[in-house]
Design a protein around this motif. Structure first.
Motif, PDB file in Angstrom:
ATOM      1  N   VAL A  12       0.834  -1.366  -0.024  1.00  0.00           N
ATOM      2  CA  VAL A  12       0.064   0.024  -0.010  1.00  0.00           C
ATOM      3  C   VAL A  12       0.937   1.160   0.021  1.00  0.00           C
ATOM      4  O   VAL A  12       0.811   2.249  -0.691  1.00  0.00           O
ATOM      5  N   GLU A  13       1.941   1.326   0.874  1.00  0.00           N
ATOM      6  CA  GLU A  13       2.972   2.422   0.792  1.00  0.00           C
ATOM      7  C   GLU A  13       3.496   2.534  -0.568  1.00  0.00           C
ATOM      8  O   GLU A  13       3.468   3.790  -1.039  1.00  0.00           O
ATOM      9  N   GLY A  14       3.985   1.567  -1.444  1.00  0.00           N
ATOM     10  CA  GLY A  14       4.548   1.615  -2.689  1.00  0.00           C
ATOM     11  C   GLY A  14       3.255   2.140  -3.675  1.00  0.00           C
ATOM     12  O   GLY A  14       3.662   2.918  -4.414  1.00  0.00           O
ATOM     13  N   TYR A  15       1.907   1.689  -3.375  1.00  0.00           N
ATOM     14  CA  TYR A  15       0.861   2.070  -4.304  1.00  0.00           C
ATOM     15  C   TYR A  15       0.823   3.665  -4.133  1.00  0.00           C
ATOM     16  O   TYR A  15       0.654   4.514  -5.284  1.00  0.00           O
ATOM     17  N   ASN A  16       0.767   4.160  -3.038  1.00  0.00           N
ATOM     18  CA  ASN A  16       0.598   5.596  -2.813  1.00  0.00           C
ATOM     19  C   ASN A  16       1.590   6.567  -2.985  1.00  0.00           C
ATOM     20  O   ASN A  16       1.309   7.515  -3.725  1.00  0.00           O
ATOM     21  N   GLN A  17       2.775   5.985  -3.102  1.00  0.00           N
ATOM     22  CA  GLN A  17       3.996   6.357  -3.537  1.00  0.00           C
ATOM     23  C   GLN A  17       4.227   6.443  -5.167  1.00  0.00           C
ATOM     24  O   GLN A  17       5.353   7.008  -5.506  1.00  0.00           O
ATOM     25  N   PHE A  18       3.476   5.771  -5.725  1.00  0.00           N
ATOM     26  CA  PHE A  18       3.593   5.386  -7.348  1.00  0.00           C
ATOM     27  C   PHE A  18       5.012   4.586  -7.444  1.00  0.00           C
ATOM     28  O   PHE A  18       5.481   4.755  -8.638  1.00  0.00           O
ATOM     29  N   ASP A  19       5.359   3.818  -6.412  1.00  0.00           N
ATOM     30  CA  ASP A  19       6.573   3.119  -6.466  1.00  0.00           C
ATOM     31  C   ASP A  19       6.450   1.603  -7.043  1.00  0.00           C
ATOM     32  O   ASP A  19       6.144   0.832  -6.207  1.00  0.00           O
ATOM     33  N   ILE A  20       6.426   1.300  -8.102  1.00  0.00           N
ATOM     34  CA  ILE A  20       6.153  -0.142  -8.710  1.00  0.00           C
ATOM     35  C   ILE A  20       6.984  -0.919  -7.865  1.00  0.00           C
ATOM     36  O   ILE A  20       6.597  -2.242  -7.537  1.00  0.00           O
TER      37      ILE A  20
END
Length: 125
Positions: A12-20
């Protein structure tokens, strides 16, 4: 269950940060992704490469997006999370929604696990 929650929070953190790369750190290479709307599957992706390609394309859809986990429910081989979702559109959509409009939804995501990796992810709205 602690490991699952850590893995899901990282996604979820990666999703929110656009970090695939962060989103997919704990994905199986054979990940299956499904998007389900109104009880019907409208997208299925098979494998890590397909998921990453779609995730890269989806970056343009939103100028900002945030998933907030509101609840965890653990089962034998899967964990469901309930989410509050907020986004600002980064482009015009065919359904008439325009760039800059806000989107607020409630939904859930179901994470299935195999060998401490996410083997299937279903987003349900």
């Amino acid at each position: 269950m602690i490991d699952r929650e850590r893995i899901i929070k990282n996604y979820v953190e990666g999703y929110n940060q656009f970090d695939i790369d962060k989103m997919t750190t704990d994905f199986s290479k054979d990940i299956i992704f499904e998007n389900i709307q109104n009880g019907e599957v409208n997208m299925t992706l098979n494998g890590l490469n397909e998921f990453k390609e779609q995730a890269e394309n989806a970056k343009a859809y939103f100028s900002k997006r945030t998933q907030v986990i509101t609840a965890f429910s653990h089962f034998e081989s899967k964990t469901e999370i309930e989410i509050d979702y907020h986004a600002i559109l980064g482009m015009d959509f065919p359904n008439g929604m325009k760039t800059g409009e806000e989107l607020n939804l409630k939904g859930k995501s179901v994470f299935e696990f195999l060998d401490n990796k996410i083997s299937k992810l279903s987003d349900v709205s």
